[in-house]
Design a protein around this motif. Structure first.
Motif, short mmCIF file in Angstrom:
data_model
loop_
_atom_site.label_atom_id
_atom_site.label_comp_id
_atom_site.label_asym_id
_atom_site.label_seq_id
_atom_site.Cartn_x
_atom_site.Cartn_y
_atom_site.Cartn_z
N GLY A 1 18.24 -47.02 -54.15
CA GLY A 1 19.55 -47.04 -54.79
C GLY A 1 19.51 -47.00 -56.29
O GLY A 1 20.54 -47.12 -56.95
N ALA A 2 18.30 -46.80 -56.88
CA ALA A 2 18.18 -46.82 -58.34
C ALA A 2 18.63 -45.52 -58.99
O ALA A 2 18.82 -45.47 -60.20
CB ALA A 2 16.74 -47.11 -58.74
N GLY A 3 18.79 -44.44 -58.20
CA GLY A 3 19.23 -43.17 -58.75
C GLY A 3 18.15 -42.10 -58.81
O GLY A 3 18.38 -41.02 -59.37
N LYS A 4 16.98 -42.36 -58.23
CA LYS A 4 15.88 -41.38 -58.29
C LYS A 4 16.24 -40.07 -57.60
O LYS A 4 16.09 -38.99 -58.18
CB LYS A 4 14.61 -41.95 -57.64
N SER A 5 16.70 -40.16 -56.36
CA SER A 5 16.99 -38.94 -55.60
C SER A 5 18.15 -38.16 -56.22
O SER A 5 18.13 -36.93 -56.28
CB SER A 5 17.32 -39.29 -54.14
N THR A 6 19.14 -38.88 -56.71
CA THR A 6 20.27 -38.22 -57.38
C THR A 6 19.79 -37.48 -58.62
O THR A 6 20.18 -36.33 -58.87
CB THR A 6 21.34 -39.25 -57.77
N THR A 7 18.91 -38.11 -59.38
CA THR A 7 18.36 -37.47 -60.58
C THR A 7 17.59 -36.21 -60.22
O THR A 7 17.75 -35.16 -60.86
CB THR A 7 17.46 -38.46 -61.33
N ILE A 8 16.76 -36.29 -59.18
CA ILE A 8 15.99 -35.12 -58.76
C ILE A 8 16.92 -34.00 -58.31
O ILE A 8 16.74 -32.83 -58.66
CB ILE A 8 15.01 -35.51 -57.62
N ASN A 9 17.95 -34.34 -57.54
CA ASN A 9 18.89 -33.32 -57.07
C ASN A 9 19.64 -32.65 -58.22
O ASN A 9 19.96 -31.45 -58.14
CB ASN A 9 19.87 -33.94 -56.08
N MET A 10 19.91 -33.39 -59.28
CA MET A 10 20.55 -32.78 -60.45
C MET A 10 19.56 -31.89 -61.20
O MET A 10 19.92 -30.83 -61.72
CB MET A 10 21.12 -33.86 -61.37
N MET A 11 18.30 -32.29 -61.25
CA MET A 11 17.29 -31.50 -61.95
C MET A 11 17.09 -30.13 -61.30
O MET A 11 16.89 -29.13 -61.99
CB MET A 11 15.95 -32.25 -61.98
N VAL A 12 17.14 -30.10 -59.97
CA VAL A 12 16.89 -28.83 -59.28
C VAL A 12 18.18 -28.06 -59.01
O VAL A 12 18.16 -27.00 -58.36
CB VAL A 12 16.13 -29.07 -57.95
N GLY A 13 19.30 -28.57 -59.50
CA GLY A 13 20.55 -27.84 -59.39
C GLY A 13 21.30 -28.01 -58.09
O GLY A 13 22.26 -27.29 -57.82
N LEU A 14 20.90 -29.00 -57.28
CA LEU A 14 21.61 -29.24 -56.02
C LEU A 14 22.88 -30.06 -56.23
O LEU A 14 23.79 -30.03 -55.40
CB LEU A 14 20.70 -29.96 -55.03
N LEU A 15 22.93 -30.80 -57.34
CA LEU A 15 24.11 -31.58 -57.69
C LEU A 15 24.49 -31.28 -59.14
O LEU A 15 23.59 -31.20 -60.00
CB LEU A 15 23.84 -33.08 -57.56
N PRO A 16 25.77 -31.15 -59.45
CA PRO A 16 26.16 -30.99 -60.85
C PRO A 16 26.18 -32.34 -61.55
O PRO A 16 26.39 -33.38 -60.93
CB PRO A 16 27.58 -30.42 -60.75
N VAL A 17 25.94 -32.32 -62.86
CA VAL A 17 26.06 -33.56 -63.62
C VAL A 17 27.53 -33.76 -63.98
O VAL A 17 28.27 -32.80 -64.18
CB VAL A 17 25.19 -33.53 -64.90
N ASP A 18 27.97 -35.01 -64.05
CA ASP A 18 29.33 -35.30 -64.50
C ASP A 18 29.42 -35.34 -66.02
O ASP A 18 30.47 -35.07 -66.60
CB ASP A 18 29.79 -36.65 -63.93
N GLN A 19 28.31 -35.69 -66.64
CA GLN A 19 28.27 -35.79 -68.11
C GLN A 19 26.83 -35.64 -68.54
O GLN A 19 25.91 -36.01 -67.81
CB GLN A 19 28.82 -37.14 -68.56
N GLY A 20 26.60 -35.11 -69.73
CA GLY A 20 25.25 -34.97 -70.26
C GLY A 20 24.65 -33.62 -69.92
O GLY A 20 25.33 -32.70 -69.45
N SER A 21 23.33 -33.50 -70.14
CA SER A 21 22.67 -32.22 -69.92
C SER A 21 21.23 -32.42 -69.45
O SER A 21 20.60 -33.43 -69.76
CB SER A 21 22.67 -31.39 -71.21
#
Length: 313
Positions: A39-59
């Motif tokens: 629940g720390a956000g690792k998988s979410t971060t990885i999914n944003m890095m590979v383009g599977l999830l959009p970021v809400d803010q930042g780059s």
């Protein structure tokens, strides 16, 4: 410029922060360990890095390219080894690798060459025409890696690549990680096996509640934590007077009498060992062996997060 730059990234699910203003830089050519409790956000971060999830803010930029602006170009540079196996049981091992190669635009002789190369790299060339459902768990993990690396990615993200496999397969995969890094790939490695991250990684970031709470080499992380170091001493002739003098030493935090001797906890085992040996000698104790132990990555993690790696929120 860092090879991977994550700047002020935010991601919410149902109004709840999953990634909270995350900032992270990863250098080209390093093996970078990414740790965090569930629940720390690792998988979410990885999914944003590979383009599977959009970021809400930042780059997020990879090799100087924005993931949001040019996602397909970024994806060609990445090989993802997901925690959940991405294999097709209706296809042979060779066909699985070829399928992923075609997704990256490989065709003809080059595709055939890369498929064979990947099979040989993970040690599955003799099972190339067998289907994954006939494979052991370790062989499936190795095939998963072959599918991710056959297009020669500059960045390889390995998310729990050794979950649920035998020690021999785990060692094979860890050696593969080192070889891939030696061949020029930057690697992001996540695992619940702390010793793997400690052995492989040049630097480590610890995530908790969606943001980085510590990042650096293991030595740099140790310097952030005022943890105790342990001295394990096998000894005979331990008298009450000896124990009393040791307990009165200003730098000995605590002492445990164990079956074959003592465990002593100090701020610096190397600095304090001479005093301890001197006191033992005064009281005619016989020292058979001494081992000094610095805080492990596991104890550092626990100190920084207050949780073990497998704990949820």
């Amino acid at each position: 410029m860092a090879f991977v730059e994550i700047e002020d990234v935010v991601k919410r699910y149902d109004g709840k922060l999953s990634v909270d203003h995350l900032n992270l830089e990863i250098k080209e050519g390093e093996i970078f360990g990414l740790l965090g409790p569930n629940g720390a956000g690792k998988s979410t971060t990885i999914n944003m890095m590979v383009g599977l999830l959009p970021v809400d803010q930042g780059s997020i930029t990879i090799d100087g390219i924005s993931v949001a602006a040019r996602p397909l170009e970024v994806k060609r540079k990445i090989g993802l080894v997901p925690q959940d196996l991405a294999l097709y049981d209706t296809m042979t091992a060779r066909e699985n690798i070829s399928f992923f190669g075609k997704l990256y635009g490989l065709r003809g002789a080059l595709l055939k060459e890369r498929v064979q190369e990947a099979l040989e790299f993970v040690g599955l060339e003799d099972r190339a025409n067998d289907r994954p459902h006939t494979f052991s768990g370790g062989m499936k993990r190795r095939l998963n890696i072959a599918c991710a690396i056959m297009h020669h990615p500059k960045l390889i993200i390995m998310d729990e690549p050794t979950v649920g496999i035998d020690p021999q397969s785990r060692n094979h995969i860890l050696e593969s990680v080192r070889k891939l890094n030696d061949m020029g790939s930057t690697i992001i490695y996540t695992s619940h096996y702390m010793e793997e991250v400690a052995t492989l990684s040049d630097r480590v970031a610890i995530l908790d509640k969606g943001h980085v709470i510590a990042c650096g080499t293991q030595e740099e992380l140790r310097e952030r934590v005022s943890g105790e170091e342990k001295i394990r001493m096998k000894a005979a002739g331990l008298t009450d007077a000896l124990l009393e003098e040791l307990e009165g030493h200003p730098r000995i935090v605590r002492i445990r009498v164990v079956e074959e001797g003592l465990e002593l906890y100090t701020p610096s085992s190397q600095s304090d060992l001479q005093d301890i040996l001197y006191i033992c000698g005064k009281h005619d104790a016989v020292i058979h062996s001494v081992v000094c132990e610095q805080p492990t990555l596991e104890t550092l993690f626990l100190s920084l997060t207050g949780r073990t790696l497998r704990d949820g929120e």
